[in-house]
Design a protein around this motif. Structure first.
Motif, PDB file in Angstrom:
ATOM      1  N   THR A 171       0.834  -1.199   0.000  1.00  0.00           N
ATOM      2  CA  THR A 171       0.000   0.000   0.000  1.00  0.00           C
ATOM      3  C   THR A 171       0.869   1.250   0.000  1.00  0.00           C
ATOM      4  OG1 THR A 171      -0.066   0.103   2.410  1.00  0.00           O
ATOM      5  CG2 THR A 171      -1.754  -1.242   1.325  1.00  0.00           C
ATOM      6  N   ALA A 172       0.241   2.396  -0.264  1.00  0.00           N
ATOM      7  CA  ALA A 172       0.970   3.663  -0.245  1.00  0.00           C
ATOM      8  C   ALA A 172       1.563   3.923   1.134  1.00  0.00           C
ATOM      9  CB  ALA A 172       0.045   4.799  -0.662  1.00  0.00           C
ATOM     10  N   LEU A 173       0.800   3.613   2.190  1.00  0.00           N
ATOM     11  CA  LEU A 173       1.293   3.847   3.548  1.00  0.00           C
ATOM     12  C   LEU A 173       2.494   2.968   3.860  1.00  0.00           C
ATOM     13  CD1 LEU A 173       0.795   5.332   6.277  1.00  0.00           C
ATOM     14  CD2 LEU A 173      -0.576   3.350   6.938  1.00  0.00           C
ATOM     15  N   ASP A 174       2.384   1.675   3.539  1.00  0.00           N
ATOM     16  CA  ASP A 174       3.469   0.754   3.875  1.00  0.00           C
ATOM     17  C   ASP A 174       4.656   0.873   2.927  1.00  0.00           C
ATOM     18  OD1 ASP A 174       2.160  -0.256   6.086  1.00  0.00           O
ATOM     19  OD2 ASP A 174       1.172  -1.856   4.964  1.00  0.00           O
ATOM     20  N   SER A 175       4.462   1.514   1.772  1.00  0.00           N
ATOM     21  CA  SER A 175       5.568   1.629   0.818  1.00  0.00           C
ATOM     22  C   SER A 175       6.671   2.538   1.316  1.00  0.00           C
ATOM     23  CB  SER A 175       5.054   2.161  -0.525  1.00  0.00           C
ATOM     24  OG  SER A 175       4.682   3.532  -0.421  1.00  0.00           O
ATOM     25  N   ARG A 176       6.381   3.405   2.311  1.00  0.00           N
ATOM     26  CA  ARG A 176       7.444   4.273   2.838  1.00  0.00           C
ATOM     27  C   ARG A 176       8.150   3.656   4.043  1.00  0.00           C
ATOM     28  NH1 ARG A 176       2.413   7.541   3.842  1.00  0.00           N
ATOM     29  NH2 ARG A 176       2.619   8.073   1.651  1.00  0.00           N
ATOM     30  N   VAL A 177       7.822   2.387   4.335  1.00  0.00           N
ATOM     31  CA  VAL A 177       8.565   1.593   5.315  1.00  0.00           C
ATOM     32  C   VAL A 177       9.514   0.680   4.537  1.00  0.00           C
ATOM     33  CG1 VAL A 177       8.400  -0.057   7.212  1.00  0.00           C
ATOM     34  CG2 VAL A 177       6.574   1.637   6.859  1.00  0.00           C
ATOM     35  N   GLY A 178      10.748   0.541   5.014  1.00  0.00           N
ATOM     36  CA  GLY A 178      11.695  -0.281   4.273  1.00  0.00           C
ATOM     37  C   GLY A 178      12.664  -1.020   5.158  1.00  0.00           C
ATOM     38  N   ALA A 179      13.349  -1.967   4.565  1.00  0.00           N
ATOM     39  CA  ALA A 179      14.375  -2.745   5.255  1.00  0.00           C
ATOM     40  C   ALA A 179      15.714  -2.020   5.176  1.00  0.00           C
ATOM     41  CB  ALA A 179      14.481  -4.130   4.627  1.00  0.00           C
ATOM     42  N   VAL A 180      16.518  -2.170   6.216  1.00  0.00           N
ATOM     43  CA  VAL A 180      17.863  -1.593   6.265  1.00  0.00           C
ATOM     44  C   VAL A 180      18.874  -2.724   6.094  1.00  0.00           C
ATOM     45  CG1 VAL A 180      19.534  -0.295   7.645  1.00  0.00           C
ATOM     46  CG2 VAL A 180      17.100   0.298   7.749  1.00  0.00           C
ATOM     47  N   PHE A 181      19.770  -2.545   5.147  1.00  0.00           N
ATOM     48  CA  PHE A 181      20.800  -3.522   4.820  1.00  0.00           C
ATOM     49  C   PHE A 181      22.183  -2.928   5.048  1.00  0.00           C
ATOM     50  CE2 PHE A 181      17.194  -4.641   2.216  1.00  0.00           C
ATOM     51  CZ  PHE A 181      17.238  -6.017   2.031  1.00  0.00           C
ATOM     52  N   ALA A 182      23.150  -3.794   5.308  1.00  0.00           N
ATOM     53  CA  ALA A 182      24.557  -3.402   5.300  1.00  0.00           C
ATOM     54  C   ALA A 182      25.106  -3.636   3.896  1.00  0.00           C
ATOM     55  CB  ALA A 182      25.351  -4.216   6.316  1.00  0.00           C
TER      56      ALA A 182
ATOM     57  N   PHE B 139      18.779   1.838   2.589  1.00  0.00           N
ATOM     58  CA  PHE B 139      17.357   1.756   2.921  1.00  0.00           C
ATOM     59  C   PHE B 139      16.613   1.346   1.658  1.00  0.00           C
ATOM     60  CE2 PHE B 139      13.385   4.503   2.979  1.00  0.00           C
ATOM     61  CZ  PHE B 139      12.668   3.737   3.884  1.00  0.00           C
ATOM     62  N   ALA B 140      15.826   0.271   1.768  1.00  0.00           N
ATOM     63  CA  ALA B 140      15.083  -0.255   0.615  1.00  0.00           C
ATOM     64  C   ALA B 140      13.587  -0.208   0.914  1.00  0.00           C
ATOM     65  CB  ALA B 140      15.518  -1.683   0.288  1.00  0.00           C
ATOM     66  N   PRO B 141      12.932   0.930   0.640  1.00  0.00           N
ATOM     67  CA  PRO B 141      11.492   1.028   0.940  1.00  0.00           C
ATOM     68  C   PRO B 141      10.667   0.094   0.064  1.00  0.00           C
ATOM     69  CG  PRO B 141      12.256   2.935  -0.321  1.00  0.00           C
ATOM     70  CD  PRO B 141      13.478   2.149   0.048  1.00  0.00           C
ATOM     71  N   GLY B 142       9.662  -0.525   0.693  1.00  0.00           N
ATOM     72  CA  GLY B 142       8.781  -1.425  -0.042  1.00  0.00           C
ATOM     73  C   GLY B 142       9.426  -2.728  -0.465  1.00  0.00           C
ATOM     74  N   TYR B 143      10.592  -3.036   0.103  1.00  0.00           N
ATOM     75  CA  TYR B 143      11.303  -4.274  -0.262  1.00  0.00           C
ATOM     76  C   TYR B 143      10.381  -5.484  -0.106  1.00  0.00           C
ATOM     77  CZ  TYR B 143      14.783  -8.024   0.011  1.00  0.00           C
ATOM     78  OH  TYR B 143      15.500  -9.174  -0.200  1.00  0.00           O
ATOM     79  N   ARG B 144      10.419  -6.374  -1.105  1.00  0.00           N
ATOM     80  CA  ARG B 144       9.524  -7.534  -1.077  1.00  0.00           C
ATOM     81  C   ARG B 144      10.084  -8.629  -1.977  1.00  0.00           C
ATOM     82  NH1 ARG B 144       3.963  -7.836   0.420  1.00  0.00           N
ATOM     83  NH2 ARG B 144       4.191  -5.636   0.947  1.00  0.00           N
TER      84      ARG B 144
ATOM     85  N   LYS C   3      -0.593   1.558  13.868  1.00  0.00           N
ATOM     86  CA  LYS C   3      -0.295   0.496  12.902  1.00  0.00           C
ATOM     87  C   LYS C   3       1.225   0.380  12.880  1.00  0.00           C
ATOM     88  CE  LYS C   3      -0.645  -0.314   7.874  1.00  0.00           C
ATOM     89  NZ  LYS C   3      -1.233  -1.655   7.803  1.00  0.00           N
ATOM     90  N   VAL C   4       1.736  -0.832  13.103  1.00  0.00           N
ATOM     91  CA  VAL C   4       3.180  -1.068  13.214  1.00  0.00           C
ATOM     92  C   VAL C   4       3.604  -2.023  12.095  1.00  0.00           C
ATOM     93  CG1 VAL C   4       5.047  -1.879  14.704  1.00  0.00           C
ATOM     94  CG2 VAL C   4       3.050  -0.731  15.709  1.00  0.00           C
ATOM     95  N   THR C   5       4.498  -1.556  11.235  1.00  0.00           N
ATOM     96  CA  THR C   5       4.928  -2.332  10.068  1.00  0.00           C
ATOM     97  C   THR C   5       6.443  -2.466  10.077  1.00  0.00           C
ATOM     98  OG1 THR C   5       3.056  -1.474   8.803  1.00  0.00           O
ATOM     99  CG2 THR C   5       4.858  -2.473   7.546  1.00  0.00           C
ATOM    100  N   GLY C   6       6.948  -3.681   9.852  1.00  0.00           N
ATOM    101  CA  GLY C   6       8.392  -3.885   9.875  1.00  0.00           C
ATOM    102  C   GLY C   6       8.813  -5.166   9.188  1.00  0.00           C
ATOM    103  N   TYR C   7      10.128  -5.363   9.138  1.00  0.00           N
ATOM    104  CA  TYR C   7      10.733  -6.462   8.384  1.00  0.00           C
ATOM    105  C   TYR C   7      11.492  -7.419   9.306  1.00  0.00           C
ATOM    106  CZ  TYR C   7       9.885  -4.198   3.875  1.00  0.00           C
ATOM    107  OH  TYR C   7       9.300  -3.651   2.762  1.00  0.00           O
ATOM    108  N   PRO C   8      10.919  -8.562   9.644  1.00  0.00           N
ATOM    109  CA  PRO C   8      11.715  -9.567  10.372  1.00  0.00           C
ATOM    110  C   PRO C   8      12.910  -9.992   9.514  1.00  0.00           C
ATOM    111  CG  PRO C   8       9.369 -10.136  10.372  1.00  0.00           C
ATOM    112  CD  PRO C   8       9.549  -9.019   9.390  1.00  0.00           C
ATOM    113  N   SER C   9      14.047 -10.218  10.148  1.00  0.00           N
ATOM    114  CA  SER C   9      15.242 -10.626   9.408  1.00  0.00           C
ATOM    115  C   SER C   9      15.055 -11.956   8.701  1.00  0.00           C
ATOM    116  CB  SER C   9      16.442 -10.724  10.354  1.00  0.00           C
ATOM    117  OG  SER C   9      16.762  -9.464  10.877  1.00  0.00           O
TER     118      SER C   9
END
Length: 251
Positions: free
Chosen positions: A37-48, A91-96, A159-165
């Motif tokens: 969704t548009a809201l969740d698309s601005r949440v992303g995973a952080v990578f090294a 930072f990879a927003p919307g990573y999937r 609403k809490v959105t995040g990326y489990p490793s």
């Protein structure tokens, strides 16, 4: 994508406040896979280093004058006591499922409270980071940004959105925050394992603009919690507002 001409279409497709509230109530306290969704698309995973490695934290875009700011947990970016800032993060927003639909954005300047650097102050486990522009555009121009909210109290619908490793898709949960202490918030949502640190707690969801207000991030007490079913956040008060102003250059 976050204002203006999209409002009538949003209303036409049933994004009323009543429908949104009913959806939140129906899924309250239940963790599920987040949709694109548009809201969740601005949440992303952080990578090294890059997205060919493992993601280890979560960040999200917040509204700022420079349109280039993300918020996450301080323990994701700065090692306490040593005071060392992690480098070469993206930072990879919307990573999937390995895809990066909104690009990969290198993190730049990091802002945390000095008490986090000195001693790992769990009440200020919050970090802001600027991201470098891509193809001449800032991240907020591409995705929009949620507002930052401070001094909003301890009981809020979020609403809490995040990326489990361990997963390549984000999870989300709608719930009500409670007071862990005057300086800490708590939520009870299952499945928030390692990698979800920094996940934004978003309230005041606006169905017309598809934006909300970030009032916390997973972190704080126990660096976010030592079980998968209960998570914490440092309370966003005056000191977090000052950090945001420092990071964003806003008055």
């Amino acid at each position: 994508m976050s204002s203006g001409s999209s409002a009538p279409a949003a209303a036409a497709h049933g994004w009323s406040r009543e429908r949104l509230r009913a959806a939140v109530d129906r899924h309250r306290g239940t963790t599920r896979t987040a949709g694109p969704t548009a809201l969740d698309s601005r949440v992303g995973a952080v990578f090294a280093h890059g997205t060919d490695g493992d993601h280890f934290c979560t960040a999200s875009v917040v509204d700022s004058p420079g349109r280039n700011l993300v918020v996450t947990a301080a323990h994701c970016l700065v090692e306490p006591r040593l005071g060392r800032t992690r480098s070469d993060l993206v930072f990879a927003p919307g990573y999937r499922d390995g895809d990066t639909p909104s690009g990969v954005w290198p993190l730049d300047a990091v802002t945390v409270d000095p008490s986090w650097r000195r001693s790992g102050n769990q009440d200020l486990d919050v970090a802001f980071a600027t991201v470098r522009p891509q193809d001449g555009r800032q991240v907020q121009e591409v995705l929009g940004g949620n507002r930052l909210g401070t001094d909003r109290g301890h009981r809020l619908e979020v609403k809490v959105t995040g990326y489990p490793s361990s997963a390549d898709r984000p999870i989300t949960c709608s719930t009500t925050t409670t007071e862990q202490s005057p300086t800490q918030l708590r939520i009870d949502c299952p499945g928030y394992t390692g990698g979800t640190s920094g996940s934004p707690w978003v309230t005041d969801l606006d169905p017309r603009t598809r934006t909300g207000t970030v009032v916390g991030v997973i972190g704080g007490y126990q660096e976010g919690g030592d079980t998968a079913d209960t998570s914490y956040s440092s309370y966003f008060g005056e000191q977090v507002r000052a950090l945001y102003q420092q990071a964003s250059g806003s008055p």
